[in-house]
Write a protein that holds these residues in place. Structure first.
Motif, PDB file in Angstrom:
ATOM      1  N   SER A 121       0.835  -1.206   0.000  1.00  0.00           N
ATOM      2  CA  SER A 121       0.000   0.000   0.000  1.00  0.00           C
ATOM      3  C   SER A 121       0.867   1.253   0.000  1.00  0.00           C
ATOM      4  O   SER A 121       0.561   2.235  -0.674  1.00  0.00           O
ATOM      5  N   LEU A 122       1.964   1.204   0.760  1.00  0.00           N
ATOM      6  CA  LEU A 122       2.870   2.358   0.811  1.00  0.00           C
ATOM      7  C   LEU A 122       3.558   2.585  -0.534  1.00  0.00           C
ATOM      8  O   LEU A 122       3.804   3.736  -0.915  1.00  0.00           O
ATOM      9  N   ARG A 123       3.863   1.518  -1.242  1.00  0.00           N
ATOM     10  CA  ARG A 123       4.555   1.644  -2.529  1.00  0.00           C
ATOM     11  C   ARG A 123       3.715   2.361  -3.584  1.00  0.00           C
ATOM     12  O   ARG A 123       4.251   2.821  -4.595  1.00  0.00           O
ATOM     13  N   LYS A 124       2.415   2.468  -3.356  1.00  0.00           N
ATOM     14  CA  LYS A 124       1.548   3.202  -4.286  1.00  0.00           C
ATOM     15  C   LYS A 124       1.689   4.712  -4.119  1.00  0.00           C
ATOM     16  O   LYS A 124       1.129   5.480  -4.896  1.00  0.00           O
ATOM     17  N   HIS A 125       2.452   5.126  -3.092  1.00  0.00           N
ATOM     18  CA  HIS A 125       2.627   6.557  -2.814  1.00  0.00           C
ATOM     19  C   HIS A 125       4.122   6.874  -2.682  1.00  0.00           C
ATOM     20  O   HIS A 125       4.594   7.266  -1.613  1.00  0.00           O
ATOM     21  N   PRO A 126       4.890   6.691  -3.778  1.00  0.00           N
ATOM     22  CA  PRO A 126       6.348   6.895  -3.713  1.00  0.00           C
ATOM     23  C   PRO A 126       6.758   8.329  -3.401  1.00  0.00           C
ATOM     24  O   PRO A 126       7.889   8.570  -2.993  1.00  0.00           O
ATOM     25  N   LYS A 127       5.843   9.271  -3.595  1.00  0.00           N
ATOM     26  CA  LYS A 127       6.160  10.670  -3.286  1.00  0.00           C
ATOM     27  C   LYS A 127       6.419  10.860  -1.795  1.00  0.00           C
ATOM     28  O   LYS A 127       7.207  11.719  -1.393  1.00  0.00           O
ATOM     29  N   TYR A 128       5.765  10.037  -0.966  1.00  0.00           N
ATOM     30  CA  TYR A 128       5.866  10.199   0.483  1.00  0.00           C
ATOM     31  C   TYR A 128       6.640   9.067   1.163  1.00  0.00           C
ATOM     32  O   TYR A 128       7.163   9.256   2.256  1.00  0.00           O
ATOM     33  N   PHE A 129       6.676   7.901   0.522  1.00  0.00           N
ATOM     34  CA  PHE A 129       7.339   6.748   1.121  1.00  0.00           C
ATOM     35  C   PHE A 129       8.360   6.200   0.127  1.00  0.00           C
ATOM     36  O   PHE A 129       7.983   5.627  -0.903  1.00  0.00           O
ATOM     37  N   ASP A 130       9.651   6.396   0.418  1.00  0.00           N
ATOM     38  CA  ASP A 130      10.692   5.942  -0.500  1.00  0.00           C
ATOM     39  C   ASP A 130      10.912   4.435  -0.372  1.00  0.00           C
ATOM     40  O   ASP A 130      10.284   3.755   0.442  1.00  0.00           O
ATOM     41  N   ASP A 131      11.817   3.929  -1.207  1.00  0.00           N
ATOM     42  CA  ASP A 131      12.089   2.487  -1.230  1.00  0.00           C
ATOM     43  C   ASP A 131      12.589   1.997   0.126  1.00  0.00           C
ATOM     44  O   ASP A 131      12.239   0.886   0.557  1.00  0.00           O
ATOM     45  N   LEU A 132      13.411   2.799   0.792  1.00  0.00           N
ATOM     46  CA  LEU A 132      13.945   2.408   2.099  1.00  0.00           C
ATOM     47  C   LEU A 132      12.815   2.203   3.096  1.00  0.00           C
ATOM     48  O   LEU A 132      12.767   1.188   3.803  1.00  0.00           O
ATOM     49  N   PHE A 133      11.891   3.138   3.154  1.00  0.00           N
ATOM     50  CA  PHE A 133      10.753   3.057   4.061  1.00  0.00           C
ATOM     51  C   PHE A 133       9.932   1.798   3.768  1.00  0.00           C
ATOM     52  O   PHE A 133       9.609   1.016   4.677  1.00  0.00           O
ATOM     53  N   CYS A 134       9.601   1.600   2.492  1.00  0.00           N
ATOM     54  CA  CYS A 134       8.755   0.458   2.096  1.00  0.00           C
ATOM     55  C   CYS A 134       9.443  -0.874   2.361  1.00  0.00           C
ATOM     56  O   CYS A 134       8.814  -1.838   2.826  1.00  0.00           O
TER      57      CYS A 134
END
Length: 405
Positions: A121-134
Motif C-alpha cells: 500500500s505504501l509503494r503506491k505513494h512513492p512521493k511520500y514513502f521511498d524504497d527504504l521506508f517500504c
C-alpha cells in the motif's frame, strides 16, 4: 472493494437510535458503503454526500517529511499498545488536522483492509514513502515484528529530519538577512539617492568618485530594475532545473558546497550522520548489506557520496570487507572507518554505526549553534557596509563643502 479505491471525506446527516438528529464527517469510498457503515453504528443516514472542495484552491496543506515521521511514530505507538493495524490507521487519521495527510492515511487503510498489505500500500505513494521506508516495513511484515520495525523507522525519520531542520536553521537566518539587505539597498538606490542627486546638480562642483559611482548605480537600478529582478528569478529557476536534470552539474554543485568554509563541514558531517544512521537502521532490520548500501547511497543526499557508496556496494558484493572498501575511497572519516571495522569484527555493526551517527548528529548541532553565533556580527558588518556605504557616499560632498567653507 478494489484495492485501488480511493477514500474521500463524506458529510452525512441522519438520526441515531434515540431519534436524535446527528451530522458529521466520515471517510469512505462510496456513499452506499458509508450508509452501511453508519447503520452498523446505529445511525440511519438521510443524506450522504462528498464534502465539497473550497472555492479557492484545494485547501490542503502539503504533506511534509516531518508529517510522515510523526505518522510513523504514532503507528508504532498504536501497534506497541496492541491496537490492530487497520484500527490504528483510523485512530491516527482522526487526530490529524492536515486534510491531505488524513486522506493519504485513510487511502492506505482502505488498501490494507482490502488485503493489499502495508508495504504494498505504501509503494503506491512513492512521493511520500521511498524504497527504504517500504522495504523496512516489508521486512517487518515478513518477520512478524512490524511494531518494532515501525519504531526503528520512526527513530530514523526523526533523527534525519532533525539534522535537516538544523541545517535549514543555519542557512535561513543569513539568507533572510541578506535578502532584507538587498531590498533595503534597492529602495535606497531607487528612492533616496535620486533626491540627493537632484540636490548635488546645483552644487556646481566636482563630486567625489565614490558618490558618482553610487549615483551611476542608482540610475542603472532605476532604469533596469525590472530586468534585474526578472533575471535573478530566471537564474534561480535555471539553476534549480539544471541541478535536477543534469547529474554532472548536480555533482559539481555538491562538490563545491562541500568545499565551502564552515558550511561545507556542516554538510559533510550531516552526510556522514545520514550514512551511518541509514546503514545502522537497515542492517539492524535484517536487510542484507548489499541491499542496505543501495538504500544508503540515495540517503546521503550528495552526488559524490552516492557514487562512492555505489562503488563500495560493488566491491562488497565481490567479497571485500566494508571498512576496507570505504577506506580506499578517501571520503570517510577515520572514526567511521575504525568503528565499522570494529563492528564487522565483533558482529555488532549496527550498534557501532548507531554510535557514529549519534556522534556526528551532535557535531552538526554544535556546529550550527557556533555558526549562528559567528554569523550574527558578520551579517551586521555586511549590513553596515551596504547601508552605511550608501549614506557615506551621499553625505561625502556635503562634508567636503563644509570643510571648504
Amino acid at each position: 472493494m478494489a484495492a485501488s479505491s480511493t477514500a474521500s471525506i463524506y458529510v452525512y446527516k441522519g438520526v441515531d437510535k434515540k431519534g436524535k438528529n446527528i451530522q458529521g464527517e466520515i471517510s469512505g469510498t462510496s456513499s452506499a458503503l458509508i450508509k452501511a457503515q453508519l447503520l452498523k453504528q446505529g445511525i440511519s443516514a438521510r443524506t450522504v454526500r462528498k464534502k465539497p472542495k473550497p472555492l479557492l484552491g484545494s485547501g490542503k496543506k502539503a504533506i511534509k517529511p516531518l508529517d510522515i515521521a510523526i505518522f510513523t511514530r504514532q503507528m508504532a505507538t498504536m501497534m506497541k499498545a496492541g491496537v490492530p493495524l487497520v484500527q490504528s490507521f483510523e485512530i491516527v487519521a482522526d487526530g490529524v488536522d492536515n486534510i491531505a495527510l488524513k486522506e493519504l492515511i485513510l487511502t492506505i487503510r482502505e488498501d490494507v483492509a482490502a488485503g493489499g498489505g502495508f508495504a504494498n500500500s505504501l509503494r503506491k505513494h512513492p512521493k511520500y514513502f521511498d524504497d527504504l521506508f517500504c522495504n523496512l516495513v516489508d521486512s517487518g511484515e515478513q518477520s512478524g515484528a512490524l511494531e518494532t520495525m515501525l519504531d526503528r523507522i520512526a527513530l530514523y525519520k526523526e533523527k534525519t529530519e532533525a539534522i535537516k531542520a538544523k541545517i535549514k536553521k543555519a542557512m535561513t537566518y543569513p539568507i533572510a538577512v541578506v535578502l532584507v539587505a538587498v531590498v533595503v539597498t534597492g529602495i535606497l538606490l531607487v528612492k533616496v539617492v535620486p533626491q540627493f542627486a537632484e540636490t548635488f546638480s546645483n552644487f556646481g562642483a566636482e563630486l567625489p568618485a565614490f558618490t558618482l559611482f553610487v549615483m551611476g548605480l542608482s540610475e542603472l537600478v532605476q532604469k533596469w530594475w525590472f530586468i534585474i529582478v526578472l533575471g535573478a528569478i530566471a537564474a534561480g529557476f535555471v539553476f534549480k532545473e539544471a541541478k535536477m536534470r543534469s547529474k554532472a552539474f548536480a555533482a559539481s554543485v555538491d562538490r563545491l558546497v562541500l568545499k565551502l568554509p564552515v558550511v561545507g563541514e556542516i554538510i559533510y558531517n550531516s552526510i556522514i550522520a545520514r550514512f551511518a544512521r541509514t546503514l545502522s537502521t537497515t542492517f539492524a532490520a535484517g536487510v542484507p548489506l548489499i541491499d542496505a548500501l543501495d538504500s544508503v547511497a540515495g540517503a546521503t543526499g550528495s552526488a559524490p557520496y552516492y557514487d562512492a557508496v555505489q562503488k563500495v556496494r560493488e566491491e562488497v558484493s565481490t567479497g571485500l570487507q566494508l571498512n576496507v572498501s570505504m577506506r580506499t575511497k578517501n571520503m570517510f572519516p577515520a572514526m567511521l572507518l575504525q568503528m565499522t571495522a570494529i563492528g564487522e569484527e565483533s558482529g555488532a555493526l549496527d550498534e557501532m554505526l548507531d554510535k557514529v551517527a549519534t556522534f556526528y548528529e551532535e557535531a552538526v548541532d554544535n556546529m550550527v549553534d557556533n555558526l549562528t553565533s559567528l554569523l550574527e556580527p558578520l551579517i551586521m558588518a555586511v549590513l553596515g557596509v551596504l547601508v552605511g556605504g550608501l549614506m557615506v557616499a551621499m553625505y561625502l560632498p556635503i562634508f567636503q563643502i563644509g570643510q571648504v567653507v
